[in-house]
Design an enzyme around this catalytic site. Structure first.
Site, short mmCIF file in Angstrom:
data_model
loop_
_atom_site.label_atom_id
_atom_site.label_comp_id
_atom_site.label_asym_id
_atom_site.label_seq_id
_atom_site.Cartn_x
_atom_site.Cartn_y
_atom_site.Cartn_z
CB SER A 1 -0.60 -0.25 1.07
OG SER A 1 -1.77 0.85 1.02
CG ASP A 2 3.44 5.28 -1.39
OD1 ASP A 2 3.08 5.36 -0.41
OD2 ASP A 2 4.51 5.00 -1.87
CD GLN A 3 -3.06 8.21 3.07
OE1 GLN A 3 -1.96 8.58 4.34
NE2 GLN A 3 -3.60 7.00 3.72
CB SER B 1 -2.69 2.93 -4.26
OG SER B 1 -1.53 3.22 -3.92
#
Length: 139
Positions: A19-21, A56
């Site tokens: 995940s990344d933000q 994501s």
């Protein structure tokens, strides 16, 4: 990119979740603040426009190589954050590791969050509902 790099190192039967933000503010992408000056600028500006967390998630079944992706967006509306609170947040240092330079769960910041449209777990980095749906698609 995180998933692709990790897949080279993992074997066997498992599910990889990455995940990344980023934060979208006034049509600008904001990642982790590069320094205290940028963190201060970020925090001072959040009462001017909505901050949107864009998170994501990529879920990969290691054995079958099936991979699915999704995005979750949360809108956060801030009240003006006083300078002394900003000073304390920067001195504390935790916000320097966060996209957009804020943590909605931080005790100093909570009183200045006017409202949120979406789930707090997404803002904190991993939207549970989306992640569960993606896992079900690769099993």
């Amino acid at each position: 990119a995180k998933a692709d790099e990790l897949l080279k190192q993992i074997t066997g039967s498992s599910i990889l979740i990455t995940s990344d933000q980023v934060i979208l503010w006034n049509n600008q992408i904001r990642e982790k603040p590069e320094n205290e000056k940028e963190a201060r600028l970020f925090l001072k500006s959040y009462s001017d426009h909505v901050a949107e967390t864009i998170t994501s998630v990529v879920v990969t079944n290691i054995e079958s190589k099936k991979q699915v992706k999704g995005v979750d967006v949360v809108k956060i509306y801030f009240k003006p954050i006083p300078d002394n609170v900003i000073d304390d947040l920067i001195e504390d240092g935790e916000i320097m590791w966060c996209a957009g330079g804020f943590m909605v769960e931080h005790e100093l910041l909570k009183p200045f969050i006017d409202s949120m449209e979406g789930s707090i777990d997404s803002v904190m980095g991993l939207p549970k509902k989306l992640t569960k749906e993606l896992i079900e698609k690769v099993e």
